[in-house]
Design an enzyme around this catalytic site. Structure first.
Site, PDB file in Angstrom:
ATOM      1  N   GLY A   1       0.839  -1.196   0.000  1.00  0.00           N
ATOM      2  CA  GLY A   1       0.000   0.000   0.000  1.00  0.00           C
ATOM      3  C   GLY A   1       0.870   1.239   0.000  1.00  0.00           C
ATOM      4  O   GLY A   1       0.660   2.177  -0.756  1.00  0.00           O
TER       5      GLY A   1
ATOM      6  N   GLU B   1       7.407   3.445   4.139  1.00  0.00           N
ATOM      7  CA  GLU B   1       7.840   4.669   4.815  1.00  0.00           C
ATOM      8  C   GLU B   1       9.323   4.981   4.625  1.00  0.00           C
ATOM      9  O   GLU B   1       9.990   5.394   5.572  1.00  0.00           O
ATOM     10  CB  GLU B   1       7.523   4.566   6.310  1.00  0.00           C
ATOM     11  CG  GLU B   1       8.362   3.546   7.107  1.00  0.00           C
ATOM     12  CD  GLU B   1       7.757   2.160   7.220  1.00  0.00           C
ATOM     13  OE1 GLU B   1       6.927   1.809   6.354  1.00  0.00           O
ATOM     14  OE2 GLU B   1       8.110   1.425   8.157  1.00  0.00           O
ATOM     15  N   ASN B   2       9.863   4.783   3.421  1.00  0.00           N
ATOM     16  CA  ASN B   2      11.272   5.136   3.205  1.00  0.00           C
ATOM     17  C   ASN B   2      11.495   6.565   3.689  1.00  0.00           C
ATOM     18  O   ASN B   2      10.665   7.441   3.460  1.00  0.00           O
ATOM     19  CB  ASN B   2      11.616   5.009   1.724  1.00  0.00           C
ATOM     20  CG  ASN B   2      11.257   3.642   1.175  1.00  0.00           C
ATOM     21  OD1 ASN B   2      10.228   3.496   0.526  1.00  0.00           O
ATOM     22  ND2 ASN B   2      12.048   2.649   1.479  1.00  0.00           N
TER      23      ASN B   2
ATOM     24  N   GLU C   1       2.273   6.968   7.278  1.00  0.00           N
ATOM     25  CA  GLU C   1       3.663   6.920   6.795  1.00  0.00           C
ATOM     26  C   GLU C   1       4.492   8.040   7.421  1.00  0.00           C
ATOM     27  O   GLU C   1       5.642   7.823   7.791  1.00  0.00           O
ATOM     28  CB  GLU C   1       3.718   7.003   5.263  1.00  0.00           C
ATOM     29  CG  GLU C   1       2.929   5.910   4.522  1.00  0.00           C
ATOM     30  CD  GLU C   1       3.236   4.498   4.999  1.00  0.00           C
ATOM     31  OE1 GLU C   1       4.384   4.222   5.401  1.00  0.00           O
ATOM     32  OE2 GLU C   1       2.308   3.652   4.980  1.00  0.00           O
TER      33      GLU C   1
ATOM     34  N   GLU D   1       4.187  -0.685  13.610  1.00  0.00           N
ATOM     35  CA  GLU D   1       2.987  -0.581  12.771  1.00  0.00           C
ATOM     36  C   GLU D   1       1.754  -0.209  13.583  1.00  0.00           C
ATOM     37  O   GLU D   1       0.888   0.532  13.112  1.00  0.00           O
ATOM     38  CB  GLU D   1       2.761  -1.885  12.007  1.00  0.00           C
ATOM     39  CG  GLU D   1       3.815  -2.177  10.951  1.00  0.00           C
ATOM     40  CD  GLU D   1       4.053  -1.012   9.996  1.00  0.00           C
ATOM     41  OE1 GLU D   1       3.186  -0.123   9.882  1.00  0.00           O
ATOM     42  OE2 GLU D   1       5.127  -0.980   9.377  1.00  0.00           O
TER      43      GLU D   1
HETATM   44 ZN   LIG Z   1       3.481   1.261   8.575  1.00  0.00          ZN
END
Ligand SMILES: [Zn+2]
Ligand SMILES: *[C@@H]1O[C@H](CO)[C@@H](O)[C@H](O)[C@H]1NC(C)=O
Ligand SMILES: *[C@@H]1O[C@H](CO)[C@@H](O)[C@H](O)[C@H]1NC(C)=O
Ligand SMILES: *[C@@H]1O[C@H](CO)[C@@H](O)[C@H](O)[C@H]1NC(C)=O
Ligand SMILES: *[C@@H]1O[C@H](CO)[C@@H](O)[C@H](O)[C@H]1NC(C)=O
Length: 696
Positions: A77, A80-81, A114, A136
């Site tokens: 989806g 989060e770089n 994110e 998460e």
């Molecule tokens: Zn996440």
């Protein structure tokens, strides 16, 4: 910085940009989508969300720029770089012309999720993947707060109860569930790491952190969090480091807790499942026990805490909130204030606690009477809770199925989204189990009679379907009203949706259907229509330039009752030119969700298992959903046999990231078989009595 956070994107995308304080904010995407304005919403939202997060964490955004990029074909989806967040197009882009308010909410919450990781996860990273849940769960919880800051009119914080808390109850009530945290050395292989990214980590994680924030109070929670992030910036931690810093905040603020933060949290983190708290209002006795959807299934995994929890209870009596939290510390205790006489008691206010609640029958009757006489006295989240708890307690044989069904009687007078959504979700299970039996007809009649007032309510509110409801949750419930009324055969609804779809076919350049209603209307039109409608929808799907529009059509194409079309559609998932690889599992699952498509999808998965396994088996999140999707209706011994044969045949090769899903499917199928045997007659009798057709 942890290596998994690095990203490099090479593209000919274009971008929008703005400054938020000293931070350069950019949204990158295909040129055409940017020119159509699809990146504007994300651009406008990012600044306020970054501002909110900086003040929530008490730490400035750690980088000088924040890039977010929409990728046309992307398995996850979003990811989060650090400073270069990657998204599916549907998640980042929003087109007011074609996207629904649900798309809009998803965009807002996922951006907040994110960006929340930029601190929690990126600035401070957990030492190993066995504690993914903290990362998460945290981002999922905070995503609601960030979205609420950006869109204060939405009441989006309430929706966590629907989208995370009660949703994960369903999985966490099985004996095949697992604790939030596992041993560090049990997570070694890539697929073991991937398997950590499941609904337990995201949704239960979010739910227990919300509970923690509630009983500490938000300012104290924030203070502990901020000191944790400051101390461990640019380094790694384990979960107990966070508990330590929260404990310091508790001490600084003289918060009274029955014991240390880690003693409370370990119960929720180190053992799977959750309790059902039973309140006996005749004696004031309160007890807890591990809630299992199938009480005859034995838990084989030992828990150091014997499946007992330390439970914060917020409650009200006849609508008056008792100010303080009452703590249930043991298996059983007494609170004489909860002896209620002729009043009703309602516990777990706003479902801030991660548990279900049961009562003595007298109290249930008083609650049902209150719903029927004036439901508004009970807060909306708790009306939803009463429905969902009752249905699940009935599944676990703790209350009767008739009692659960009776919680839906008052709904013809409630127009709020959450109670309706919970009722429909639960009745959906009845549909899955019973829509191929004689229960189907009376059930449809009953639901139709309950939803008709809601349908007319929205018809009136929207001046004969010409306006959009103002409230965010009304927009959602309008969709429920149309979808349910059409499905249960309300002629006025079916005529309406067919007329809209025909107007669109007559002039394809001008889609007259409001984006909020498109999923419901497309599906209804596919079900009512034939090949001509299907081919039109398929061509619109292939031509769609907006990803969320394509996704609605893609789901709707699975709504046809034509078996040939369904089989053809399934075969398209083998050809990436027809259905993109990222979407294959969604198409198969959607076909399986259709009564007419269930067995076709199951056959298809069995026939092409080796292909799917090599294509998706190891490296994908959504692979597990194929298994849960195609087995969702399984409720007969023959279907169980087929599933067991399938498992035996492929056991040697394993099931990759779907291993847990396979175990869950086996357990669920067994539970379904038993449930149908035990409940079918009672349900048939109740629905029949409600529609006044009962013959003596
Ligand atoms: Zn996440
Ligand atoms: C659970 O345990 C009980 C008593 O030990 C036993 O009778 C029952 O068969 C077990 N159930 C299952 C599903 O194994
Ligand atoms: C419950 O939630 C509602 C809606 O979000 C809010 O207005 C109310 O204050 C909450 N009640 C309690 C007791 O926290
Ligand atoms: C429609 O709504 C108006 C106010 O918006 C109200 O006065 C009227 O009674 C409603 N009609 C019906 C049939 O519900
Ligand atoms: C509502 O709209 C439909 C279709 O556009 C139309 O046939 C009907 O007359 C309208 N009803 C009212 C009360 O305006």
């Amino acid at each position: 910085m942890s290596t998994y956070l690095l990203a490099i994107v090479v593209s000919d995308f274009t971008y929008l940009n703005t400054m938020q304080g000293d931070t350069l904010v950019r949204i990158w995407a295909r040129r055409k989508t940017i020119e159509q304005g699809q990146g504007d919403y994300a651009l406008n939202l990012t600044g306020p969300i970054l501002d909110f997060l900086q003040s929530y964490y008490g730490i400035p955004y750690p980088l000088s720029k924040s890039d977010q990029v929409a990728l046309p074909d992307f398995y996850y989806g979003a990811m989060e770089n650090w400073g270069l967040v990657t998204y599916r197009e549907t998640r980042l882009l929003y087109d007011p012309e074609t996207s629904s308010n649900r798309n809009k909410e998803t965009t807002a919450t996922i951006i907040a999720h994110e960006l929340a990781h930029m601190w929690f996860g990126n600035l401070v990273t957990l030492r190993w993947w066995n504690e993914v849940w903290l990362n998460e769960g945290f981002a999922s919880y905070v995503s609601y707060l960030g979205a609420d800051h950006a869109e204060p009119d939405w009441n989006v914080k309430d929706l966590i109860v629907l989208d995370d808390v009660h949703r994960v109850f369903a999985v966490d009530a099985l004996t095949s569930s697992h604790p939030l945290t596992s041993e560090e050395d049990s997570i070694v292989l890539p697929e073991q790491i991937l398997e950590q990214f499941d609904t337990i980590s995201y949704s239960k994680g979010a739910a227990v952190l919300r509970m923690l924030s509630d009983f500490l109070s938000e300012p104290v929670f924030k203070e502990g969090l901020s000191s944790y992030l400051k101390q461990f910036s640019y380094s790694n931690t384990i979960g107990s480091d966070l508990w330590k810093h929260l404990q310091m905040a508790v001490r600084n603020n003289n918060i009274s807790l029955p014991c240390q933060v880690d003693s409370i949290m370990n119960r929720w983190v180190l053992q799977m499942g959750f309790p059902v708290v039973k309140i006996d209002t005749t004696t004031g006795k309160i007890s807890q026990k591990h809630f299992l959807l199938d009480p005859e299934n034995n838990v084989t995994v030992k828990s150091p805490y014997k499946y007992e929890w330390i439970v914060p209870v917020r409650w009200m009596k006849n609508g008056d909130v008792s100010g303080d939290i009452w703590w249930l510390m043991e298996k059983e205790a007494v609170n004489l204030d909860m002896r209620s006489g002729s009043s009703w008691i309602l516990a777990n206010l706003n479902v801030t606690g991660y548990y279900r609640v049961n009562y003595d029958l007298g109290n249930w009757e008083r609650l049902l009477a209150q719903l029927l006489s004036d439901h508004q006295v009970i807060p909306v989240i708790n009306r939803a809770q009463l429905v969902d708890d009752a249905f699940n307690l009935a599944r676990a044989q703790l209350v009767s199925t008739t009692l659960a069904l009776r919680t839906t009687s008052y709904l013809s007078r409630d127009t709020e989204f959450m109670p309706w959504q919970f009722a429909l979700d639960n009745l959906d299970y009845y549909n899955l189990m019973l829509d191929r039996t004689e229960v189907y007809q009376p059930m449809q009649e009953y639901i139709k009679s309950q939803v008709t007032p809601l349908f007319l309510h929205y018809k009136n509110m929207t001046s004969n379907w010409t306006h959009v409801p103002e409230k965010h949750t009304d927009q959602y419930n309008q969709v429920n009203a149309v979808q349910t009324a059409c499905e249960t055969g309300l002629t006025e609804c079916q005529d309406l949706t067919s007329m809209w779809f025909k107007q669109w076919m007559d002039s394809p350049q001008l889609n007259p259907i409001h984006p909020n209603l498109r999923s419901a209307v497309y599906c209804s039109a596919m079900a009512a229509g034939g090949e001509r409608e299907w081919q039109f929808a398929w061509s619109q799907f292939k031509a769609a330039s907006v990803a969320s529009e394509a996704s609605k059509l893609m789901s709707a194409l699975a709504c046809t009752n034509n078996v040939e079309l369904l089989n053809m559609y399934l075969s398209y998932t083998l050809d990436p030119a027809m259905i993109r690889k990222q979407d294959a599992t969604a198409v198969i699952t959607a076909v399986a969700g259709n009564k007419a498509g269930q067995s076709l999808a199951w056959d298809f998965v069995r026939d092409h298992w080796n292909y799917m396994f090599t294509q998706y088996g190891v490296g994908s999140f959504s692979f597990a959903s194929i298994i849960s999707g195609v087995t969702a209706r399984f409720s007969t011994p023959a279907e169980l046999q087929q599933l067991e044969d399938f498992v035996a045949e492929h056991e040697a090769a394993g099931f990759g990231s779907a291993s847990l899903a396979v175990d869950q499917a086996l357990e669920k199928t067994k539970a379904n078989i038993k449930w149908v045997q035990q409940n079918k007659q009672e349900i048939l009798d109740w629905f029949t009595s409600q529609i006044g057709l009962q013959k003596s």
